[in-house]
Motif scaffolding. Structure first.
Motif, PDB file in Angstrom:
ATOM      1  N   UNK A 439     -26.076  -7.359  50.105  1.00  0.00           N
ATOM      2  CA  UNK A 439     -25.778  -7.706  51.492  1.00  0.00           C
ATOM      3  C   UNK A 439     -24.319  -7.611  51.847  1.00  0.00           C
ATOM      4  N   UNK A 440     -23.437  -7.639  50.828  1.00  0.00           N
ATOM      5  CA  UNK A 440     -21.998  -7.542  51.071  1.00  0.00           C
ATOM      6  C   UNK A 440     -21.372  -6.771  49.915  1.00  0.00           C
ATOM      7  N   UNK A 441     -20.713  -5.666  50.225  1.00  0.00           N
ATOM      8  CA  UNK A 441     -20.073  -4.856  49.186  1.00  0.00           C
ATOM      9  C   UNK A 441     -18.982  -5.654  48.493  1.00  0.00           C
ATOM     10  N   UNK A 442     -18.149  -6.346  49.288  1.00  0.00           N
ATOM     11  CA  UNK A 442     -17.056  -7.125  48.696  1.00  0.00           C
ATOM     12  C   UNK A 442     -17.598  -8.275  47.845  1.00  0.00           C
ATOM     13  N   UNK A 443     -18.650  -8.918  48.355  1.00  0.00           N
ATOM     14  CA  UNK A 443     -19.238 -10.012  47.594  1.00  0.00           C
ATOM     15  C   UNK A 443     -19.827  -9.527  46.281  1.00  0.00           C
ATOM     16  N   UNK A 444     -20.514  -8.390  46.319  1.00  0.00           N
ATOM     17  CA  UNK A 444     -21.097  -7.834  45.102  1.00  0.00           C
ATOM     18  C   UNK A 444     -20.005  -7.491  44.093  1.00  0.00           C
ATOM     19  N   UNK A 445     -18.894  -6.952  44.585  1.00  0.00           N
ATOM     20  CA  UNK A 445     -17.779  -6.615  43.690  1.00  0.00           C
ATOM     21  C   UNK A 445     -17.185  -7.880  43.068  1.00  0.00           C
ATOM     22  N   UNK A 446     -17.080  -8.935  43.868  1.00  0.00           N
ATOM     23  CA  UNK A 446     -16.555 -10.198  43.339  1.00  0.00           C
ATOM     24  C   UNK A 446     -17.475 -10.760  42.261  1.00  0.00           C
ATOM     25  N   UNK A 447     -18.786 -10.654  42.505  1.00  0.00           N
ATOM     26  CA  UNK A 447     -19.732 -11.144  41.500  1.00  0.00           C
ATOM     27  C   UNK A 447     -19.627 -10.315  40.221  1.00  0.00           C
ATOM     28  N   UNK A 448     -19.473  -9.018  40.374  1.00  0.00           N
ATOM     29  CA  UNK A 448     -19.340  -8.156  39.201  1.00  0.00           C
ATOM     30  C   UNK A 448     -18.103  -8.539  38.394  1.00  0.00           C
ATOM     31  N   UNK A 449     -17.000  -8.861  39.090  1.00  0.00           N
ATOM     32  CA  UNK A 449     -15.788  -9.287  38.370  1.00  0.00           C
ATOM     33  C   UNK A 449     -16.034 -10.612  37.652  1.00  0.00           C
ATOM     34  N   UNK A 450     -16.761 -11.532  38.335  1.00  0.00           N
ATOM     35  CA  UNK A 450     -17.073 -12.809  37.673  1.00  0.00           C
ATOM     36  C   UNK A 450     -17.861 -12.545  36.396  1.00  0.00           C
TER      37      UNK A 450
END
Length: 669
Positions: A439-450
């Protein structure tokens, strides 16, 4: 770890603290601040916050109306506004407790990261911590500092002691752990409340108070001649609030009645800051001391300075070490921080035998114990110490060596171990995919970094098939999990030993129990509800399109046929009929069991109705801000966090509140 100390009474601020500026600005403030300072210095600690009450008064420093003070990089003093910004004491503070509790809970809800533990000081703070634990699941530790039940035993106090004892009883019974300073508290005082504390109570002595000293500046020591005819004589030093239980007038009378003491020494008492917001009891005791000081017998031999600061205290301890003695004549002393402070300065002591001083003097070996009601005995003990140079030297050496037993670093390490034993640490994350991680590209990227920076086991729990789930994760550049829970919790796939993925046969077998797929399909068929494509079905799942009325009709038809099944409604149009042993919560429980975990150890993150069971069953839950109305009925409870952010950014926000994110992930989210 994030530690929150909670202390409501007194004027708590960045050191130096204004001791004695009000009736309840006593030694407990030094305990709270020094404990927090040393804890904040420990490696591995993220943050320490001292939370107290915000107030404003023309008679008190303006800093107490400031919402936050940064003491060090990792320690803050944070003040909560209850809506009544007056300075309040005792009974008035008790009346404000409900409003403060609500304000404190709002403060907790607004934090980016939840505290791992609340350390409550006194019973009023414990009452607030009890409610915070109920709402947020944060464990709390209780330190009573001074117990009313022992005041009553000493014949002190009045009818108000009953209310205080009741509050202390509640605090003792509710606390996840208690930290006390003496064995007497642990073995006699606390058990006197009749509440079982086995395994919960810990005796952890505090350290020597950290008192700043501005060397080279003028102090009260330089002005003792303002009160004393012979300021060069050794001093009998006492430091205490002017309240009846401190028994200061008895010390003055003992000194005045002993001609040898009167000839060989001076008496110096620091009894708070005179004037200001003192209680009626303080004014009465101070008036008695001032009257004694004005008597002809004590004129020129007794100093009762009206003001003092931290440097004055340090300088007076140093002065007392030169042939003098520190005296604590209290009727009962819960601990006695001044006695270990005196020891660190090399000052012999004469102390009450009632309470903590008995243990302190036995541990350090730096003084004599007395009956505080025996005034000639107090005088004789003081005379013995100052009149025998050899005894004074031995006691002084013992003081300096023995004070090392009272060490704040040792206290901090022990307290951290106690806190850590209380923490429920999440051990597994189970995440929905659609509209939770996507639902959010930036959110997905943040989760991937986590995920890249975290060792926390991670599984996805989705209504999609295994192939679809993998495809969606790849499309959104999301990391593959440690396991897949698919088909609305009716299939678990783990990595195979030689590559690829394999279904969990044990879980599949468990789902066969009480599941008659053909009979369930036959019972639903007459309803004419639109079936989803056959590809969405599974051995333990039938899927339909419909609304809430269709869900009710399916449940009624199954009940009439006597068939067991779970009916899950999500996204306002999807209906899944599952084996009675299926569902996301059941699948997470089965997977977690293989790791030696239970649902209490797991975090669930989701956004829709097919996440409801896992969000309700797991010990921790993250409901992202874009969640559907289907989750509106999910009851608030400890460990459940409704985020302010959507999609994967909301998941990262929830992980942050649980203290589980890396800095990089938090910034990006």
């Amino acid at each position: 770890m994030f530690i929150l100390h909670l202390a409501l009474g007194g004027c708590l601020k960045t050191p130096p603290i204004d001791f004695g500026i009000t009736a309840d600005s006593g030694g407990h403030l030094a305990y709270v601040v020094d404990a927090a300072l040393v804890q904040a210095e420990l490696p591995g600690l993220d943050r320490v916050s001292i939370v107290t009450r915000l107030f404003r008064s023309a008679d008190l420093p303006s800093v107490h109306g400031q919402r936050s003070e940064r003491v060090t990089d990792r320690l803050t003093i944070d003040r909560v506004d209850s809506g009544d910004d007056r300075y309040l004491e005792k009974e008035a503070l008790a009346a404000d407790l409900p409003a403060f509790t609500e304000a404190f809970c709002r403060h907790i809800a607004g934090l980016a990261v939840m505290p791992n533990v609340i350390h409550a000081h006194f019973a009023d703070a414990a009452a607030v911590a009890i409610e915070a634990r109920r709402r947020f699941g944060i464990p709390f530790v209780y330190t009573p500092h001074a117990l009313a039940i022992d005041k009553r035993r000493q014949g002190l106090g009045g009818a108000e002691l009953g209310t205080r004892i009741a509050a202390e009883t509640t605090a003792i019974a509710a606390a996840d752990a208690l930290i006390v300073s003496t064995r007497d508290e642990a073995e006699r005082q606390v058990p006197a409340y009749g509440v079982g504390v086995a395994g919960r109570i810990h005796c952890v002595p505090p350290g020597v108070p950290r008192r700043p000293y501005a060397g080279g500046t003028a102090t009260l020591v330089d002005r003792l001649g303002d009160w004393l005819d012979r300021p060069d004589l050794p001093i009998l030093l006492a430091i205490a609030r002017p309240v009846a239980k401190k028994n200061l007038a008895a010390l003055v009378r003992a000194f005045a009645a002993d001609p040898v003491l009167h000839e060989r020494a001076n008496l110096v008492i620091l009894a708070g800051q005179h004037g200001g917001q003192s209680s009626s009891e303080e004014r009465a005791v101070l008036g008695e001391l001032q009257a004694l000081a004005a008597s002809p017998a004590l004129r020129g031999r007794f100093a009762l300075p009206p003001r003092h600061d931290a440097s004055d205290v340090t300088a007076l301890y140093r002065r007392a070490a030169a042939g003098g003695v520190f005296v604590n004549p209290a009727l009962h002393e819960p601990f006695g921080l001044t006695l270990i402070e005196a020891a660190a300065a090399g000052v012999p002591v004469v102390a009450t035998r009632n309470g903590g001083p008995a243990e302190i003097v036995a541990q350090i070996g730096h003084g004599l114990l007395v009956d505080p009601r025996d005034e000639p005995g107090i005088a004789a003990a003081c005379r013995a110490v100052i009149g025998d140079a050899g005894l004074h030297a031995r006691l002084s050496r013992a003081a300096r060596v023995g004070s090392a037993a009272y060490d704040w670093r040792r206290y901090a390490d022990a307290a951290i171990d106690i806190y850590a034993a209380l923490r429920r640490q999440p051990a597994l994350l189970a995440c929905d995919i659609d509209n939770t991680l996507t639902g959010s590209v930036d959110g997905a990227a943040a989760f991937a970094r986590w995920r890249h920076g975290s060792s926390l086991p991670f599984v996805v729990a989705t209504g999609r098939s295994f192939a679809e789930a993998r495809a969606v994760l790849a499309q959104w550049h999301l990391p593959e999990p440690d396991a897949f829970i698919v088909d609305v919790g009716t299939r678990i796939l783990r990595p195979a030993a030689h590559g690829g993925w394999q279904s969990c046969a044990a879980f599949t077998t468990a789902l066969d129990q009480d599941w008659d797929r053909a009979a369930v399909r036959a019972a639903i068929a007459p309803l004419g509800i639109c079936a989803q494509p056959v590809v969405t079905e599974g051995a333990h799942k039938l899927s339909f399109f419909g609304d809430a009325a269709d869900v009710a009709a399916i449940r009624a038809a199954l009940a009439q046929a006597g068939l067991a099944a779970r009916v899950v409604f999500s996204h306002g149009r999807l209906i899944d009929v599952l084996s009675p042993g299926g569902g996301k919560a059941a699948a997470i429980a089965a997977y977690a069991a293989g790791l030696g975990l239970t649902l209490d150890d797991c975090i669930a993150a989701g956004d829709s109705g097919n996440d409801l069971d896992m969000l309700d069953a797991c010990g921790f839950a993250i409901v992202v801000a874009n969640a559907s109305d289907e989750l509106a009925t999910l009851a608030a409870r400890p460990g459940l966090h409704r985020t302010t952010r959507n999609h994967a950014a909301g998941v990262v926000e929830g992980l942050a509140r649980l203290g589980l994110t890396t800095p990089a992930a938090q910034v990006a989210a």
